[in-house]
Structures are given as C-alpha cells and as structure tokens.
Design an enzyme around this catalytic site. Structure first.
Site, PDB file in Angstrom:
ATOM      1  CE1 TYR A  53      -3.395  -2.658   0.206  1.00  0.00           C
ATOM      2  CE2 TYR A  53      -3.700  -2.058   2.575  1.00  0.00           C
ATOM      3  CZ  TYR A  53      -4.152  -2.897   1.217  1.00  0.00           C
ATOM      4  OH  TYR A  53      -4.774  -3.923   1.513  1.00  0.00           O
TER       5      TYR A  53
ATOM      6  N   GLY B  89     -16.490   2.116  -3.571  1.00  0.00           N
ATOM      7  CA  GLY B  89     -17.185   3.274  -3.585  1.00  0.00           C
ATOM      8  C   GLY B  89     -18.444   3.381  -4.208  1.00  0.00           C
TER       9      GLY B  89
ATOM     10  CB  SER C  59     -13.933  -3.703  -1.495  1.00  0.00           C
ATOM     11  OG  SER C  59     -14.176  -2.992  -2.476  1.00  0.00           O
TER      12      SER C  59
ATOM     13  CG  LEU D  43     -18.958   0.966   1.108  1.00  0.00           C
ATOM     14  CD1 LEU D  43     -18.764   2.445   1.575  1.00  0.00           C
ATOM     15  CD2 LEU D  43     -20.567   0.586   1.363  1.00  0.00           C
TER      16      LEU D  43
END
Length: 350
Positions: free
Chosen positions: A53, A243, A238, A240
């Site tokens: 990351y 997003g 994840s 969502l």
C-alpha cells in the site's frame, strides 16, 4: 462497538476493521492520524494494512501506508497495545517487490522484517498472505472459464505452502508475529493450509479477507460455511465495491479525488450496467429507511452470518464517521427483505 473472536486466535476484534490503503496517496499523515484517533475513540481496535500500500500500487508508494502507521505508533507508543495490527506480504507479479517473485519462506522472513521496520513496532498481530502463488478466482476471475484449475500442479503448490508455514512458524517463535492469515484465497487454499498445519504441527491460519459486498457475494455460502466450521475469521474487504455502493458514481459521475479517477491495476471491472442498476435500487432502499447508501451496504455486510469484522476505508473523516455509524443499528427484517429482492435480480452484477 461490538466485538467478535478472530478465528482460533482467541483475540477479540471490533466488528469494524479500519482499512488504510488510501494513506500515502489519497491521504497524508495528518489525515491518517485523524482517522486512527477517531476510530480508536469509537472502540475500533483492528487496523489492516499491507506492504504494497498505498493503492493503486506503484514503486513510488510502496511501503508508504505502513510508514504512516509506523509514525503514528512512534508518537503513541503507549497505545500500541490497544491495536490488533494486521499487515500483508505481497504475492508475486509486482516487479519492484522482490523482483515479482512468488511468496517463499525466504521472502516471508524478509518481508516481515521490512514491515516491522516501517511500522516501528516489535511485533505484528496478524500477518497475512496478500494473494496466493497460484491464480485464484478473485479480481473478476470468478466467471467459469476465466482460469484453469487443472493446469495447477497441486504438489508444487502444497510444497510452497508448507515452506511458507514453516517460515511463519519461525517468525512466530521469534516473537515477530502472533498469528497468520490469508487474503484473496479459496476454500481449497484454506483447507490445504489447515491440513499442512495439522500434519506438521505448524501455525494455523486464523483468518481470510476476501472481497465481499452486495455486488460481489461469491463467497456465500460455500467459503463462509467453511470458515465458520473451521474457525477461520471471515474479513470482507471492499464492502462498498470501491465506492460504487455509495451511489457517487451514478450517471457516469466521477467525483474529484475518488478511486475511480485513479488508474486501477485491474481496471474498473466493477463498472457494469448491472452493477449500476443494482446500486440505484439499493440507494432507493437506503433513502426509504433514512440512512445513506453506504450505511445500508455496510450494515448488510455486518449482518451476514459468518462475517467477523468488515474492513472499511475512507478518504476523509466525515466518510469515516458515516461508515462507523453504519454498525450501530441492525437493519430491520423488512429492509433486509427489500435488499434480498434486489439481490435476487442482480446476484452477480460484475
């Protein structure tokens, strides 16, 4: 805040896990500090990161997120014990990380030491394999015919998995990590590691984190059933759908600074007509019960039987507040029934 047990580790973790992959690209040190402080104040005790990351991964941002978390730890050393800190070793395929080589015993030792240095801590609570050495049916490869299982040499991969477990055992004995887990793996991967652990008296995998949401529930029911009965914590990432389930990408919208405005390693494979159609209906359900679409999606995920802790992420403090609030009140039976109707119409929208 509610808590669950992290598989066979016996450790209690918050039902909310603070994800961090935007720190170091979309978010800076100050943003991360605010998010960590707020999350801890709400009872969150579980933070997830990875050596590769920020996301999307690049040579310029490799290790940036761990470094940011390490800076927070260095400035709050007395609070280290409040956090169950999870990180991950990158799998093969990224040329700037160990020349793109697959995970091996040697790379485990090297990567653990690198993460400890960046995180400025003496130990990692949960050390995970970011993805397996074989190709797994994740990142839009879950459709029949996408990959070939019969081309995999099972014996070769079992030997690699044994070597990985032996290296993890070495790190545990040295006090560098406490527990180990998986990510982006399958039922076969889980059970093969468990078999090898039993046969050779090696550490057991205590958890797995896979993509899971209203738009991508391929792990239900078979992998999650396996997790429940084998005492493996299931950690959705994840929830969502990068997003999408917030509704912010409706009608082709691309809010400035959002994930979909940044080039993604695997492309925008979630951007399909069916995914948008399903999201639009979930948005209407959320409006009808007076919560945000993100809160609807997160609350649904939290209520799926077998889910241990849901990994959430936010690019600003207001989003984080909204997301954590989603776990405060369960959805009603009527709301769940409305969601189920939409889910039945769009079970695999991408």
């Amino acid at each position: 805040m509610k808590y669950s047990v992290l598989g066979c580790s016996g450790e209690k973790v918050s039902r909310v896990c603070l994800g961090s992959m935007t720190w170091g690209l979309q978010n800076n040190q100050q943003d991360a500090n605010q998010q960590i402080d707020y999350a801890l104040a709400q009872g969150v005790n579980f933070i997830d990161t990875a050596e590769m990351y920020a996301v999307p991964p690049s040579p310029a941002t490799y290790g940036a997120t761990e470094t940011i978390i390490g800076n927070w730890i260095a400035n709050n050393s007395s609070r280290r014990k409040e956090i169950l800190l999870a990180t991950k070793i990158a799998g093969g395929g990224l040329p700037y990380i160990r020349s793109g080589s697959p995970i091996s015993g040697e790379s485990i030792i090297e990567a653990v030491d690198g993460s400890l240095k960046r995180l400025q801590t003496d130990y990692i609570d949960l050390y995970q394999l970011h993805w397996p050495n074989r190709t797994s049916p994740h990142f839009a490869k879950h459709w029949p015919g996408s990959i070939s299982f019969t081309d995999v040499d099972r014996d070769v991969h079992e030997q690699q998995m044994l070597e990985i477990l032996q290296a993890l055992h070495t790190c545990i004995k040295a006090g560098k990590i406490k527990y180990c887990g998986l990510s982006d793996d399958t039922t076969w991967g889980i059970n093969t590691y468990l078999k090898l652990s039993d046969k050779y008296a090696l550490p057991k995998m205590v958890s797995i984190q896979n993509e899971f949401s209203l738009l991508h529930a391929k792990d239900w029911p078979y992998l999650i059933e396996n997790c429940v009965h084998e005492n493996i914590a299931y950690l959705p990432w994840s929830p969502l759908a990068t997003g999408l389930l917030s509704g912010k990408y409706a009608n082709g919208n691309r809010p400035q600074g959002s994930r979909w405005t940044i080039a993604q390693r695997n492309g925008l494979f979630r951007d399909t007509p069916n995914a948008h159609a399903a999201t639009a209906e979930y948005v209407e359900i959320a409006k009808s019960v007076g919560i945000t679409p993100s809160q609807l999606a997160l609350a649904w995920c939290d209520q799926v039987d077998g889910v241990t802790s849901t990994i959430i992420g936010a690019t600003n403090l207001e989003q984080l507040k909204e997301n954590i609030a989603a776990f405060e009140k369960p959805l009603s039976e009527d709301t769940l029934a409305a969601i189920q109707q939409v889910f039945n119409d769009y079970p695999v929208p991408f």
